[in-house]
Design a protein around this motif. Structure first.
Motif, PDB file in Angstrom:
ATOM      1  N   ALA A  62       0.504  -1.218   0.099  1.00  0.00           N
ATOM      2  CA  ALA A  62       0.426   0.100  -0.434  1.00  0.00           C
ATOM      3  C   ALA A  62       0.454   1.481  -0.327  1.00  0.00           C
ATOM      4  O   ALA A  62       0.367   2.315  -0.478  1.00  0.00           O
TER       5      ALA A  62
ATOM      6  N   MET B 115      -1.277   4.333  -1.300  1.00  0.00           N
ATOM      7  CA  MET B 115      -2.599   4.470  -0.368  1.00  0.00           C
ATOM      8  C   MET B 115      -2.774   3.755   0.258  1.00  0.00           C
ATOM      9  O   MET B 115      -1.461   3.666   1.113  1.00  0.00           O
ATOM     10  N   GLU B 116      -3.755   3.995   1.466  1.00  0.00           N
ATOM     11  CA  GLU B 116      -3.708   3.398   2.904  1.00  0.00           C
ATOM     12  C   GLU B 116      -4.244   1.689   2.374  1.00  0.00           C
ATOM     13  O   GLU B 116      -4.708   1.187   1.756  1.00  0.00           O
TER      14      GLU B 116
ATOM     15  N   GLU C 149      -6.311   0.222   3.865  1.00  0.00           N
ATOM     16  CA  GLU C 149      -6.930  -0.052   3.758  1.00  0.00           C
ATOM     17  C   GLU C 149      -7.781  -0.525   2.938  1.00  0.00           C
ATOM     18  O   GLU C 149      -8.869  -0.889   2.310  1.00  0.00           O
ATOM     19  N   GLN C 150      -7.482   0.671   1.632  1.00  0.00           N
ATOM     20  CA  GLN C 150      -7.844   0.939   0.027  1.00  0.00           C
ATOM     21  C   GLN C 150      -7.455  -0.973  -0.179  1.00  0.00           C
ATOM     22  O   GLN C 150      -7.739  -1.399  -1.212  1.00  0.00           O
TER      23      GLN C 150
ATOM     24  N   LYS D   4      -9.491  -3.383   0.601  1.00  0.00           N
ATOM     25  CA  LYS D   4     -11.016  -3.484  -0.479  1.00  0.00           C
ATOM     26  C   LYS D   4     -10.727  -4.003  -2.352  1.00  0.00           C
ATOM     27  O   LYS D   4     -11.050  -4.766  -2.221  1.00  0.00           O
TER      28      LYS D   4
ATOM     29  N   ALA E 238     -13.184  -3.168  -4.652  1.00  0.00           N
ATOM     30  CA  ALA E 238     -13.137  -1.385  -4.726  1.00  0.00           C
ATOM     31  C   ALA E 238     -11.527  -1.589  -6.411  1.00  0.00           C
ATOM     32  O   ALA E 238     -11.233  -2.911  -5.794  1.00  0.00           O
TER      33      ALA E 238
ATOM     34  N   LYS F 236     -10.428   1.455  -7.549  1.00  0.00           N
ATOM     35  CA  LYS F 236      -9.580   2.130  -7.761  1.00  0.00           C
ATOM     36  C   LYS F 236      -8.042   2.601  -7.082  1.00  0.00           C
ATOM     37  O   LYS F 236      -8.101   1.658  -5.948  1.00  0.00           O
ATOM     38  N   GLY F 237      -6.980   2.818  -7.940  1.00  0.00           N
ATOM     39  CA  GLY F 237      -5.994   2.274  -7.464  1.00  0.00           C
ATOM     40  C   GLY F 237      -5.115   1.289  -7.557  1.00  0.00           C
ATOM     41  O   GLY F 237      -4.278   1.071  -7.053  1.00  0.00           O
TER      42      GLY F 237
END
Length: 82
Positions: free
Chosen positions: A35, A40-41, A43-44, A47, A53, A55-56
């Motif tokens: 991450a 990114m975090e 948590e992202q 996901k 998710a 995104k990313g």
């Protein structure tokens, strides 16, 4: 989009997430480390790995590919090292 098409679309992202998890394991990175490298975090990334998710995703994929991962088939979560 029909309900069946929505289901298939969601299943595709679950497989992409599984591929990311497999690739991360192949190169020996923790979720937190990947991450951070992808900007990114954690948590992202969690996901993304769970298919919840997208995104990313491309940032994560780029980091993993730069570390030698080859994504053979995202829809079957097939990955390998170069």
């Amino acid at each position: 989009m029909t309900q069946a098409e929505l289901h298939d679309f969601a299943q595709d992202w679950v497989k992409c997430g599984e591929a990311v998890t497999k690739a991360r394991d192949l190169v020996g990175l923790s979720r937190a480390d990947l991450a951070r490298e992808a900007g990114m975090e954690p948590e992202q990334l969690r996901k993304i790995e769970s298919g919840g998710a997208h995104k990313g995703f491309e940032k994560v994929r780029k980091v993993l590919e730069d570390k030698g991962v080859v994504f053979l088939d995202l829809l079957t979560a097939e990955v390998k090292l170069k």
